[in-house]
Design an enzyme around this catalytic site. Structure first.
Site, short mmCIF file in Angstrom:
data_model
loop_
_atom_site.label_atom_id
_atom_site.label_comp_id
_atom_site.label_asym_id
_atom_site.label_seq_id
_atom_site.Cartn_x
_atom_site.Cartn_y
_atom_site.Cartn_z
N TYR A 11 57.71 23.01 55.94
CA TYR A 11 59.13 23.40 56.84
C TYR A 11 59.54 21.98 57.36
O TYR A 11 60.60 21.73 57.07
CB TYR A 11 58.76 24.38 57.86
CG TYR A 11 60.18 25.07 58.29
CD1 TYR A 11 60.77 25.99 57.69
CD2 TYR A 11 60.38 24.50 59.73
CE1 TYR A 11 61.79 26.45 58.31
CE2 TYR A 11 61.66 25.10 60.03
CZ TYR A 11 62.32 26.07 59.44
OH TYR A 11 63.49 26.59 59.94
N THR A 65 65.70 35.11 66.82
CA THR A 65 66.23 35.44 65.71
C THR A 65 65.22 36.23 64.94
O THR A 65 64.28 36.36 65.33
CB THR A 65 66.67 34.25 64.78
OG1 THR A 65 67.40 34.57 63.68
CG2 THR A 65 65.86 33.49 64.41
N ASP A 74 76.34 36.06 52.35
CA ASP A 74 74.84 36.19 52.22
C ASP A 74 74.61 36.78 50.91
O ASP A 74 75.55 37.12 50.15
CB ASP A 74 74.74 37.30 53.51
CG ASP A 74 73.25 36.97 53.77
OD1 ASP A 74 72.37 36.85 52.95
OD2 ASP A 74 73.02 37.08 55.35
#
Length: 260
Positions: free
Chosen positions: A144, A179, A36
């Site tokens: 997106y 999420t 990450d």
């Protein structure tokens, strides 16, 4: 992937689907390098590395780690991404840049980094996490949708190019699931943000649910992994009844435009 322990690199493993995928691979005995852009969320993983997917240097370091520690890689999961969106005339052009840089070019960089490794091995699996937005294109999400559709196209192209080397490519296209991705969504079109956040919050699917379906799809060697029922229904509607699909999309657009 279940017969022997696989060597797996997952990007964006500090939270959300990336963390769920990394844990799912690890739970079945695979060796996982969790990466990450910040190591803050990676404390629970035995192998972890800071990796900003927009950095060529970070990708080179990840490849060097994999070759030094493991001698190769079996599965690359390009998962890291950012949320975004907005109506065409509301969201400024500047909001497109991070979506392209992270969601598309981050995936391209990761793939390009490890293609030479996979070609030399004559084996490997590349898994690119896109979205249902790459297949089904609701109003208010032009940036997106466009970027995730590009990830779908890129993955298909890579699959054709690399098949002769024994490399399998798969793209993952889930619908909304619970999420923390929305925590990082910023943009001028607040109405779209509110609508999308509500869809995420009300979803019956968790990141762990999606991760389990993704691993099953990888094991089947699916090229298109649609991991949840809601996404499959939407995709089938578009394929089988375009008029009904267009009607649903335009009804959603009308509702969105009621608040400007």
């Amino acid at each position: 992937m279940t017969a022997t322990s696989a060597r797996v690199l997952v990007t964006g493993a500090g939270s959300g689907l990336g963390a769920a995928l990394a844990h799912a691979f690890g739970a079945r005995g695979d060796r996982v390098l969790a990466t990450d852009r910040s190591e803050e969320g990676l404390a629970g993983f035995g192998h972890r590395l800071r990796l900003d997917i927009t950095s060529d240097d970070d990708w080179a370091a990840a490849r060097a780690w994999v070759e030094r520690e493991w001698g190769g890689l079996d599965v690359l999961v390009n998962n890291a991404g950012v949320a975004g969106g907005g109506r065409i005339d509301v969201a400024p052009l500047e909001e497109w840049a991070p979506l392209v840089e992270v969601n598309l070019l981050g995936t391209v960089r990761g793939t390009r980094t490890f293609v030479p490794v996979f070609k030399e091995q004559r084996s490997g699996t590349i898994v690119n996490v896109a979205s249902l937005a790459g297949l089904v294109h609701p109003a208010g999400m032009a940036s997106y949708n466009a970027v995730k559709a590009a990830v779908v196209a890129f993955t298909e192209t890579a699959g054709h190019e690399l098949a002769a080397y024994g490399v399998h490519c798969a793209v993952v296209c889930p619908s909304y699931f619970r999420t923390n991705l929305m925590a990082g969504m910023r943009g001028a079109d607040q109405r779209v943000g509110e609508v999308v956040a509500g869809l995420v919050e009300r979803s019956p699917f968790s990141a762990a649910d999606i991760a389990a379906a993704v691993l099953a799809g990888i094991d089947r060697r699916d090229e298109l992994i649609i991991p949840d029922e809601a996404a499959r229904k939407a995709w089938l509607l578009k394929q089988n009844d375009r008029a009904a699909y267009d009607a649903v999309m335009r009804q959603q657009a009308a509702k969105l435009n009621q608040v400007t």
